[in-house]
Scaffold this active site. Structure first.
Site, mmCIF file in Angstrom:
data_model
loop_
_atom_site.group_PDB
_atom_site.id
_atom_site.type_symbol
_atom_site.label_atom_id
_atom_site.label_comp_id
_atom_site.label_asym_id
_atom_site.label_seq_id
_atom_site.Cartn_x
_atom_site.Cartn_y
_atom_site.Cartn_z
ATOM 1 N N ARG A 15 -18.801 -24.260 43.701
ATOM 2 C CA ARG A 15 -18.973 -23.026 44.362
ATOM 3 C C ARG A 15 -20.513 -23.177 44.978
ATOM 4 O O ARG A 15 -21.352 -23.653 44.249
ATOM 5 C CB ARG A 15 -18.636 -22.007 43.480
ATOM 6 C CG ARG A 15 -17.148 -21.509 43.223
ATOM 7 C CD ARG A 15 -17.054 -20.670 42.221
ATOM 8 N NE ARG A 15 -17.541 -21.067 40.842
ATOM 9 C CZ ARG A 15 -17.370 -20.218 39.592
ATOM 10 N NH1 ARG A 15 -16.875 -18.904 39.984
ATOM 11 N NH2 ARG A 15 -17.704 -20.468 38.737
ATOM 12 N N LYS A 75 -23.541 -19.633 38.939
ATOM 13 C CA LYS A 75 -23.266 -19.858 37.536
ATOM 14 C C LYS A 75 -24.825 -19.719 37.005
ATOM 15 O O LYS A 75 -25.682 -19.702 37.817
ATOM 16 C CB LYS A 75 -22.820 -21.166 36.925
ATOM 17 C CG LYS A 75 -21.567 -21.529 37.363
ATOM 18 C CD LYS A 75 -20.614 -20.583 36.518
ATOM 19 C CE LYS A 75 -20.638 -20.495 35.173
ATOM 20 N NZ LYS A 75 -19.839 -19.279 34.656
ATOM 21 N N TYR A 94 -24.247 -14.895 37.979
ATOM 22 C CA TYR A 94 -23.528 -14.805 36.877
ATOM 23 C C TYR A 94 -24.336 -15.189 35.840
ATOM 24 O O TYR A 94 -25.178 -16.379 35.785
ATOM 25 C CB TYR A 94 -22.127 -15.287 36.807
ATOM 26 C CG TYR A 94 -21.247 -14.879 37.526
ATOM 27 C CD1 TYR A 94 -20.562 -13.588 37.240
ATOM 28 C CD2 TYR A 94 -20.329 -15.661 38.488
ATOM 29 C CE1 TYR A 94 -19.518 -13.217 38.062
ATOM 30 C CE2 TYR A 94 -19.499 -14.990 39.157
ATOM 31 C CZ TYR A 94 -19.072 -13.672 39.117
ATOM 32 O OH TYR A 94 -17.863 -13.150 39.710
ATOM 33 N N HIS A 96 -24.015 -14.042 31.671
ATOM 34 C CA HIS A 96 -23.170 -14.247 30.541
ATOM 35 C C HIS A 96 -24.146 -14.429 29.279
ATOM 36 O O HIS A 96 -24.153 -15.363 28.763
ATOM 37 C CB HIS A 96 -22.029 -15.255 30.630
ATOM 38 C CG HIS A 96 -21.084 -15.149 31.808
ATOM 39 N ND1 HIS A 96 -20.085 -14.020 31.667
ATOM 40 C CD2 HIS A 96 -21.061 -15.489 32.827
ATOM 41 C CE1 HIS A 96 -19.518 -13.946 32.652
ATOM 42 N NE2 HIS A 96 -19.870 -14.800 33.369
ATOM 43 N N GLU A 118 -21.907 -9.690 36.525
ATOM 44 C CA GLU A 118 -20.838 -9.358 35.473
ATOM 45 C C GLU A 118 -20.829 -8.136 34.835
ATOM 46 O O GLU A 118 -19.992 -7.465 34.410
ATOM 47 C CB GLU A 118 -20.675 -10.498 34.535
ATOM 48 C CG GLU A 118 -21.489 -10.343 33.361
ATOM 49 C CD GLU A 118 -22.735 -11.550 33.591
ATOM 50 O OE1 GLU A 118 -23.464 -11.748 32.890
ATOM 51 O OE2 GLU A 118 -22.667 -12.058 34.876
ATOM 52 N N SER A 134 -12.447 -12.963 38.152
ATOM 53 C CA SER A 134 -11.201 -12.373 36.871
ATOM 54 C C SER A 134 -9.670 -12.820 37.461
ATOM 55 O O SER A 134 -9.037 -13.331 36.826
ATOM 56 C CB SER A 134 -11.368 -11.155 36.508
ATOM 57 O OG SER A 134 -12.499 -11.051 35.665
ATOM 58 N N SER A 220 -1.775 -3.996 20.744
ATOM 59 C CA SER A 220 -2.350 -4.935 19.952
ATOM 60 C C SER A 220 -2.858 -4.375 18.733
ATOM 61 O O SER A 220 -4.049 -4.105 18.634
ATOM 62 C CB SER A 220 -3.532 -5.673 21.178
ATOM 63 O OG SER A 220 -3.984 -6.814 20.476
ATOM 64 N N VAL A 239 -9.715 -11.098 26.881
ATOM 65 C CA VAL A 239 -10.236 -9.802 26.494
ATOM 66 C C VAL A 239 -11.618 -9.823 27.067
ATOM 67 O O VAL A 239 -12.283 -10.854 26.973
ATOM 68 C CB VAL A 239 -10.443 -10.010 24.976
ATOM 69 C CG1 VAL A 239 -11.161 -8.693 24.403
ATOM 70 C CG2 VAL A 239 -8.845 -9.749 24.672
ATOM 71 N N LEU A 240 -12.142 -8.695 27.442
ATOM 72 C CA LEU A 240 -13.450 -8.578 28.065
ATOM 73 C C LEU A 240 -14.208 -7.295 27.462
ATOM 74 O O LEU A 240 -13.646 -6.284 27.528
ATOM 75 C CB LEU A 240 -13.439 -8.448 29.355
ATOM 76 C CG LEU A 240 -14.980 -8.166 29.928
ATOM 77 C CD1 LEU A 240 -15.953 -9.291 29.835
ATOM 78 C CD2 LEU A 240 -14.619 -7.744 31.755
ATOM 79 N N VAL A 267 -9.642 -17.533 28.499
ATOM 80 C CA VAL A 267 -10.305 -16.958 29.768
ATOM 81 C C VAL A 267 -11.976 -16.447 29.444
ATOM 82 O O VAL A 267 -12.678 -16.225 30.161
ATOM 83 C CB VAL A 267 -9.611 -16.342 30.549
ATOM 84 C CG1 VAL A 267 -10.242 -16.340 32.024
ATOM 85 C CG2 VAL A 267 -8.381 -16.926 30.934
ATOM 86 N N ILE A 269 -14.145 -17.406 27.476
ATOM 87 C CA ILE A 269 -14.941 -18.215 26.777
ATOM 88 C C ILE A 269 -16.399 -18.129 27.446
ATOM 89 O O ILE A 269 -17.398 -18.356 26.624
ATOM 90 C CB ILE A 269 -14.726 -19.821 27.208
ATOM 91 C CG1 ILE A 269 -15.414 -20.995 26.297
ATOM 92 C CG2 ILE A 269 -14.616 -20.158 28.717
ATOM 93 C CD1 ILE A 269 -15.344 -20.781 25.005
ATOM 94 N N ASP A 270 -16.627 -17.490 28.651
ATOM 95 C CA ASP A 270 -17.909 -17.431 29.365
ATOM 96 C C ASP A 270 -18.701 -16.458 28.407
ATOM 97 O O ASP A 270 -20.038 -16.453 28.197
ATOM 98 C CB ASP A 270 -17.805 -16.828 30.707
ATOM 99 C CG ASP A 270 -18.053 -17.736 31.728
ATOM 100 O OD1 ASP A 270 -18.850 -18.869 31.370
ATOM 101 O OD2 ASP A 270 -17.348 -17.549 32.798
ATOM 102 N N VAL A 298 -12.342 -23.959 29.515
ATOM 103 C CA VAL A 298 -13.205 -24.486 30.673
ATOM 104 C C VAL A 298 -14.165 -23.311 31.203
ATOM 105 O O VAL A 298 -13.596 -21.895 31.306
ATOM 106 C CB VAL A 298 -12.513 -24.914 32.030
ATOM 107 C CG1 VAL A 298 -13.433 -25.166 32.962
ATOM 108 C CG2 VAL A 298 -11.804 -26.331 31.540
ATOM 109 N N ALA A 299 -15.413 -23.394 30.708
ATOM 110 C CA ALA A 299 -16.167 -22.154 31.215
ATOM 111 C C ALA A 299 -16.581 -21.643 32.733
ATOM 112 O O ALA A 299 -17.058 -20.633 32.902
ATOM 113 C CB ALA A 299 -17.655 -22.418 30.533
#
Length: 371
Positions: A15, A75, A94, A96, A118, A134, A220, A239-240, A267, A269-270, A298-299
């Site tokens: 990207r 990134k 981003y 993170h 984010e 997302s 959950s 989950v975020l 997803v 993982i970031d 994969v991040a």
């Protein structure tokens, strides 16, 4: 303002922070845009397209970091890039930070103004600059999971949708937000047996209304989560907690209850991942196996579909970039508290509470940066 964008150097990241169309908008506002040569190759945007848009092609990223007042990336800056940041320079990308103390320390030491895509908010409490990625990651998680389930890739050898006379795969999606919704939508579309878990009754009601009989919903809690994970062929971690490290919802012990060859796609993982056994992987080596369970972590998942992702990202990041460039970051944030929510590091201080709390660092309210 002098605005720069550079070639992304993270593993298999294709990207780019600014498309030629975005460069055209910035130059039309009177700004000088520097583009590292080859920065857009991953999306088919060659240097000549940036030049036609009014950008100036620069051969060396170091020259862009030295000259630009604002760096626009995708990134988080890698160590070599962080070393080139300077006090007062704007970094818009981003970040993170919560699971990344090394990056946080480097950004604090740089003195730069670090704005994280984010954590920028909107009037409805959403995260509009995170949402398109997302959406991409949620949809890609099913593609990635389906591939990992193939026997040649270490999986159980199960087709998500099954065939007449053979049951479809069972897919558990943990989290019913943007990622989870898009993952469930793709999995249900392929004919899988889908269950989405979430703790918010309103989310569960909305998902139930949308999917009707095409996907199930469950509250959950520990018991329901353990049951669904044990029964699943594919588990999507979606989950975020905005700006904070993701909670570890699937423990290492729970892997022992799963079917051999089942797949976990994290997803989150970031933000550190929501499986205890998760660790970041790359598109070059996307999976690893623990206790017979295939992990895909994969991040930068959206980097694999770089053109779609870049244009979707620029659609939402450009308006803020224009305001920052037109008004300066302080005035832009004074006028827009949602952009102010994106300020994570300023003048060596952490200005986002969740990051400070997770990394045990002092917290400075972002409003102090406005003077």
């Amino acid at each position: 303002m002098i605005v720069g964008t550079v070639r992304e150097i993270k593993n298999h990241e294709y990207r780019v922070g600014l498309t030629p169309e975005s460069v055209h908008e910035l130059t039309a506002h009177g700004h000088d845009v520097l583009v590292e040569s080859g920065a857009g190759e991953g999306i088919g945007a060659h240097d000549v397209l940036y030049e036609r848009a009014g950008g100036r092609i620069v051969s060396d990223a170091a020259d862009i970091f030295a000259a630009a007042e604002m760096i626009v990336k995708v990134k988080e800056p890698q160590p070599d890039e962080r070393a080139m940041l300077r006090p007062g320079q704007i970094l818009y990308t981003y970040l993170h930070l919560a699971p990344d103390p090394e990056q946080t320390r480097d950004l604090m030491a740089s003195g730069a103004v670090c704005i994280a895509y984010e954590t920028v908010t909107d009037g409805g409490g959403g995260l509009p600059l995170l949402k398109p990625m997302s959406q991409v990651a949620g949809r890609m998680s099913i593609q990635a999971g389906a591939t990992a389930l193939e026997k040649a890739h270490g999986g159980r050898g199960v087709l998500l949708g099954g065939v007449p006379g053979v049951l479809p795969a069972k897919v558990a999606v943990i989290g019913g937000g943007v990622v989870g919704f898009n993952a469930a939508q793709m999995a249900a579309g392929l004919g899988a047996d889908v269950t989405v878990l979430d703790r918010d009754p309103q989310v569960l009601e909305r998902l139930g209304t949308y999917f009707e009989a095409r996907a199930k919903t469950r509250f959950s809690n520990r018991a329901n989560l353990a049951e669904c994970v044990a029964d699943a062929d594919l588990v999507i971690g979606a989950v975020l907690i905005p700006g904070a490290a993701a909670p570890k919802l699937v423990s290492a012990e729970m892997l022992k209850t799963m079917k051999k060859g089942a797949v976990l796609v994290d997803v989150a993982i970031d933000q550190g991942g929501c499986f205890e056994t998760s660790r970041p992987t790359t598109h070059a080596e996307p999976t690893y196996v623990i206790d017979g369970i295939v992990h895909y972590c994969v991040a930068n998942m959206p980097g694999a579909v770089a053109r779609t992702s870049t244009y979707a990202l620029n659609n939402v990041t450009l308006p803020h970039a224009l305001r920052i460039a037109d008004l300066g970051w302080r005035e832009a944030m004074r006028r827009d508290p949602h952009l102010l929510a994106g300020l994570n590091v300023w003048d060596g201080k952490v200005t986002y509470r969740a990051v400070a709390d997770d990394l045990d660092l002092p917290y400075t309210p972002a409003t102090e940066a406005l003077g």
